[in-house]
Each structure stands twice: as structure tokens, then as C-alpha cells.
Enzyme design. Structure first.
Site, PDB file in Angstrom:
ATOM      1  N   ASP A  30      30.227  48.585  24.814  1.00  0.00           N
ATOM      2  CA  ASP A  30      29.060  48.019  24.370  1.00  0.00           C
ATOM      3  C   ASP A  30      29.024  48.043  22.575  1.00  0.00           C
ATOM      4  O   ASP A  30      29.583  49.127  22.122  1.00  0.00           O
ATOM      5  CB  ASP A  30      27.681  48.693  24.901  1.00  0.00           C
ATOM      6  CG  ASP A  30      26.450  47.970  24.486  1.00  0.00           C
ATOM      7  OD1 ASP A  30      25.768  47.549  25.638  1.00  0.00           O
ATOM      8  OD2 ASP A  30      25.978  47.995  23.427  1.00  0.00           O
ATOM      9  N   GLN A  92      16.481  43.364  30.081  1.00  0.00           N
ATOM     10  CA  GLN A  92      17.311  42.449  29.621  1.00  0.00           C
ATOM     11  C   GLN A  92      17.462  41.769  28.393  1.00  0.00           C
ATOM     12  O   GLN A  92      16.360  41.005  28.183  1.00  0.00           O
ATOM     13  CB  GLN A  92      17.687  41.594  31.010  1.00  0.00           C
ATOM     14  CG  GLN A  92      19.060  40.869  30.935  1.00  0.00           C
ATOM     15  CD  GLN A  92      19.178  39.897  32.314  1.00  0.00           C
ATOM     16  OE1 GLN A  92      18.502  40.171  33.256  1.00  0.00           O
ATOM     17  NE2 GLN A  92      20.068  39.470  32.248  1.00  0.00           N
ATOM     18  N   HIS A  98      25.554  41.371  33.807  1.00  0.00           N
ATOM     19  CA  HIS A  98      26.509  42.506  33.142  1.00  0.00           C
ATOM     20  C   HIS A  98      25.989  43.857  33.868  1.00  0.00           C
ATOM     21  O   HIS A  98      24.791  43.998  34.036  1.00  0.00           O
ATOM     22  CB  HIS A  98      26.724  42.669  31.872  1.00  0.00           C
ATOM     23  CG  HIS A  98      25.391  42.545  30.912  1.00  0.00           C
ATOM     24  ND1 HIS A  98      24.436  41.515  30.831  1.00  0.00           N
ATOM     25  CD2 HIS A  98      24.475  43.791  30.433  1.00  0.00           C
ATOM     26  CE1 HIS A  98      23.397  42.006  30.237  1.00  0.00           C
ATOM     27  NE2 HIS A  98      23.389  43.300  30.092  1.00  0.00           N
ATOM     28  N   LEU A  99      26.993  44.888  34.226  1.00  0.00           N
ATOM     29  CA  LEU A  99      26.774  46.247  34.525  1.00  0.00           C
ATOM     30  C   LEU A  99      26.950  47.036  33.312  1.00  0.00           C
ATOM     31  O   LEU A  99      27.933  47.277  32.918  1.00  0.00           O
ATOM     32  CB  LEU A  99      27.302  46.376  35.764  1.00  0.00           C
ATOM     33  CG  LEU A  99      27.502  47.731  36.338  1.00  0.00           C
ATOM     34  CD1 LEU A  99      26.243  48.146  36.921  1.00  0.00           C
ATOM     35  CD2 LEU A  99      28.479  47.756  37.520  1.00  0.00           C
TER      36      LEU A  99
HETATM   37  P1  5GP Z   1      21.077  44.070  28.443  1.00  0.00           P
HETATM   38  O1  5GP Z   1      19.881  44.503  27.650  1.00  0.00           O
HETATM   39  O2  5GP Z   1      20.762  42.589  28.324  1.00  0.00           O
HETATM   40  O3  5GP Z   1      21.146  44.714  29.735  1.00  0.00           O
HETATM   41  O4  5GP Z   1      22.314  44.727  27.621  1.00  0.00           O
HETATM   42  C1  5GP Z   1      23.037  43.869  26.747  1.00  0.00           C
HETATM   43  C2  5GP Z   1      23.888  44.827  25.929  1.00  0.00           C
HETATM   44  O5  5GP Z   1      24.903  44.009  25.318  1.00  0.00           O
HETATM   45  C3  5GP Z   1      23.303  45.674  24.898  1.00  0.00           C
HETATM   46  O6  5GP Z   1      23.397  47.113  25.385  1.00  0.00           O
HETATM   47  C4  5GP Z   1      24.121  45.273  23.755  1.00  0.00           C
HETATM   48  O7  5GP Z   1      24.171  46.525  22.788  1.00  0.00           O
HETATM   49  C5  5GP Z   1      25.287  44.446  24.156  1.00  0.00           C
HETATM   50  N1  5GP Z   1      25.758  43.652  23.217  1.00  0.00           N
HETATM   51  C6  5GP Z   1      25.086  42.659  22.621  1.00  0.00           C
HETATM   52  N2  5GP Z   1      25.660  41.845  21.817  1.00  0.00           N
HETATM   53  C7  5GP Z   1      27.023  42.332  21.939  1.00  0.00           C
HETATM   54  C8  5GP Z   1      28.365  41.834  21.513  1.00  0.00           C
HETATM   55  O8  5GP Z   1      28.589  40.858  20.768  1.00  0.00           O
HETATM   56  N3  5GP Z   1      29.507  42.618  21.633  1.00  0.00           N
HETATM   57  C9  5GP Z   1      29.203  43.786  22.639  1.00  0.00           C
HETATM   58  N4  5GP Z   1      30.527  44.376  22.790  1.00  0.00           N
HETATM   59  N5  5GP Z   1      27.978  44.062  23.126  1.00  0.00           N
HETATM   60  C10 5GP Z   1      27.285  43.499  22.944  1.00  0.00           C
END
Ligand code: 5GP
Ligand code: ZN
Length: 106
Positions: A30, A92, A98-99
Site C-alpha cells: 500500500d 472504501q 482489494h483485500l
Molecule cells: P480502500 O480505502 O479503498 O479500501 O483502500 C484503498 C487503499 O489503496 C488505501 O489504503 C490507499 O493507501 C491505497 N492506494 C491508493 N492509491 C494507491 C496507489 O496508487 N498505489 C498503491 N500502492 N496504493 C494505493
């Protein structure tokens, strides 16, 4: 989905280095880690969220959990959390399934 950041990452367009890749998913760190270990296991199919799963997607989701387990074992994590955020109200931010694999016991 051309405007989806995780579709771009999955396709290799972003040059992201993968901890794991197979037919169904990829795994990478992440960008904004919320724990010492914070890996995202991302399916190759564009499924927006758990709430959008259709018949057959459970194979992909089960596979993602299995991958998370294998990555945790490879990293020698004593314990960890696996988390799906579902919907904006569930925290989200990226609407491509994603997990989260989170651990402070690496
Ligand atoms: P969500 O909140 O949708 O469950 O989690 C999305 C996750 O994706 C977040 O923890 C955020 O830090 C990560 N993330 C967002 N954009 C990117 C990216 O461009 N590259 C990586 N490696 N992680 C990302
Ligand atoms: Zn996508």
C-alpha cells in the site's frame, strides 16, 4: 476500466512492483501503509466491491484470501488482519476489489 487506478496497476502500466502475481490477482505494498506490513491483494477482474460480487466471483475472492495467507506466511507474520472495506460508508476509496493484509507483528 480505463479510469480505474487499480486496473492500471494490475495491467502493469504503472510499473508497480508486485510481491505476487497469478492468473487471478496481484499483490503490492500500500502506498500509504497503516501498519508495519500493509499489502493489498487486488483481483485482475474489475469488480467494484464485495457488494458487486456475482455468481462465480467467490472463487476469485477465496483465492485472494489464500494469497494473503501465503504472503503472510512468507513474511513470517505471527498474526495479521484481513480487511475488505465495502462502500464509501465502509471506508472504501478505490472501487476495484482489494483485500488489505495488515500486521504489526512481522
Ligand atoms: P480502500 O480505502 O479503498 O479500501 O483502500 C484503498 C487503499 O489503496 C488505501 O489504503 C490507499 O493507501 C491505497 N492506494 C491508493 N492509491 C494507491 C496507489 O496508487 N498505489 C498503491 N500502492 N496504493 C494505493
Ligand atoms: Zn479496476
Amino acid at each position: 476500466m480505463s479510469d480505474c487506478i487499480f486496473c492500471k496497476i494490475v495491467s502493469g502500466d504503472m510499473g508497480t512492483s508486485f510481491l505476487h502475481e497469478d492468473e487471478f490477482c496481484v499483490a503490492f505494498d500500500d502506498i500509504n501503509p497503516k501498519a508495519d506490513t500493509h499489502v493489498l491483494i487486488v483481483c485482475k477482474k474489475h469488480i467494484p466491491s464485495i457488494a458487486d460480487m456475482v455468481e462465480g466471483d467467490e472463487k476469485i475472492v477465496g483465492h485472494m484470501i489464500n494469497c494473503a495467507k501465503d504472503i503472510a506466511a512468507k513474511k513470517g507474520l505471527a498474526g495479521y488482519k484481513l480487511q475488505f472495506n465495502v462502500g464509501e460508508a465502509g471506508g472504501q476509496e478505490i472501487f476495484h476489489l482489494h483485500l488489505h493484509l495488515l500486521s504489526n507483528s512481522g
